[in-house]
Design a protein around this motif. Structure first.
Motif, short mmCIF file in Angstrom:
data_model
loop_
_atom_site.label_atom_id
_atom_site.label_comp_id
_atom_site.label_asym_id
_atom_site.label_seq_id
_atom_site.Cartn_x
_atom_site.Cartn_y
_atom_site.Cartn_z
N ASN A 25 0.96 -1.22 0.10
CA ASN A 25 -0.01 -0.06 0.05
C ASN A 25 0.90 1.35 0.10
OD1 ASN A 25 -2.83 1.15 -0.02
ND2 ASN A 25 -2.13 1.77 2.23
N GLU A 26 2.01 1.17 0.47
CA GLU A 26 2.83 2.28 0.72
C GLU A 26 3.72 2.63 -0.50
OE1 GLU A 26 4.25 5.65 2.58
OE2 GLU A 26 2.80 4.36 3.38
N TYR A 84 1.15 4.45 -2.78
CA TYR A 84 1.26 5.67 -2.22
C TYR A 84 2.46 6.52 -3.04
CZ TYR A 84 -2.52 6.52 1.22
OH TYR A 84 -3.81 6.68 1.88
N TYR A 144 1.42 6.99 -6.17
CA TYR A 144 0.36 8.01 -6.50
C TYR A 144 0.86 9.40 -6.20
CZ TYR A 144 -4.03 10.12 -4.53
OH TYR A 144 -5.33 10.71 -4.29
N CYS A 198 -4.80 3.23 -0.20
CA CYS A 198 -4.47 4.39 -1.18
C CYS A 198 -5.52 4.45 -2.05
CB CYS A 198 -3.03 4.15 -1.91
SG CYS A 198 -2.45 5.12 -3.10
#
Length: 293
Positions: free
Chosen positions: A200-201, A204, A207, A261
């Protein structure tokens, strides 16, 4: 084989269910494979056959072992047939309501001594067990993907799981040539509690424009010695699965560090689920995967 378990049923013929069926059959057990969509079963048998053939090519198993394993797996058309097994492993999609519905339909067909396991990668074993008639004979058996190759099985006890059930589960996993690790019944257990927030990081990081898909994956492969980059791994797991696990963590632990995210949410809403849909952080339509960002 463990003495009390001779036959195993796997509920769900998706990627995980098929992999678990193959691993269990290679362990010397008779395996019944069930899916709510019966059309999936012939496809699943083809996938198992092809996977066993690849293992023979790599000299991981012999042709005789492959033949025996394939012969040990049979598709069944009803939960009544699946319920005759000594151990039933649920491998439905990572959705608590669906899993509970499977157990509600399955329980009437189980023998009094049948063990129940879930391959959930994040959902409370205690809650799932409480929806059955045998919380003491219910346990989490979390196989890693791909199940025939990965050595680890996480064993998760619910609050009511008996010592005998735990011992039987560990012996069963070890009889498949797996190594077990014990995880307490908290959201996402050990592996996914650590791994999926890292993915998920990475999303990000994409993103926010810190790096593109290729640079992020290269950085983790070469900078942290990971065999796959985190975005490549997300595509392999299925972005819908990654999102489901992040939601379980976010809702179960009420901590903003587990917020999925928005880019992950957008990809899943678009149906870009990774390898299985042909597009995720990479496009899989050509000979080699191409980054989509």
């Amino acid at each position: 084989m463990t003495s009390s378990i001779n036959s195993v049923a796997v509920i769900g013929a998706g990627q995980m269910g098929v992999g678990i069926a193959q691993a269990v059959a290679l362990g010397g057990y008779r395996v019944s494979l069930y899916d709510v969509d019966a059309d999936r079963l012939p496809v699943a048998m083809g996938v198992i056959g092809a996977s066993l053939a690849r293992q023979v090519e790599r000299d991981a198993i012999t042709q005789a072992q492959a033949d025996a394993a394939l012969a040990a797996v049979s598709g069944v058309s009803s939960l009544a047939e699946a319920g005759k097994a000594d151990l039933v492993i649920e491998a439905a999609v990572e959705d608590e309501a669906i899993k509970k519905a499977v157990f509600a339909d399955l329980v009437p067909h189980l023998g009094p001594d049948t063990l129940l396991a879930s391959n959930t990668s994040s959902i409370s074993i205690t809650r799932l067990a409480s929806s059955t008639d045998r919380p003491d004979r219910f346990i989490g058996l979390h196989f890693m993907k791909p199940a025939p190759v990965m050595k680890l099985v996480e064993i998760i006890r619910g609050i009511a799981t008996s010592a005998a059930t735990y011992d039987a589960a560990v012996a069963f996993a070890e009889s498949l040539g797996k190594t077990t690790t014990n995880a307490e019944d908290f959201p996402a257990f050990i592996v996914n509690r650590i791994l999926v927030p890292m993915i998920n990081e990475a999303i990000y990081t994409l993103y926010e424009g810190v790096g593109n898909v290729a640079s992020i994956d290269k950085a983790l492969r070469l900078g942290a010695n990971h065999p796959m980059g985190p975005l490549e791994l997300a595509d392999f797991m299925g972005l819908d699965v990654v999102l489901a696990i992040m939601n379980v963590l976010y809702e179960g632990l009420a901590d903003s560090k587990y917020r999925p995210c928005p880019l992950l949410v957008k990809y899943v809403e678009a149906g870009w689920l990774g390898r299985k849909s042909g597009r995720g952080f990479y496009d899989y339509s050509g000979e080699t995967p191409v980054p989509t960002r």
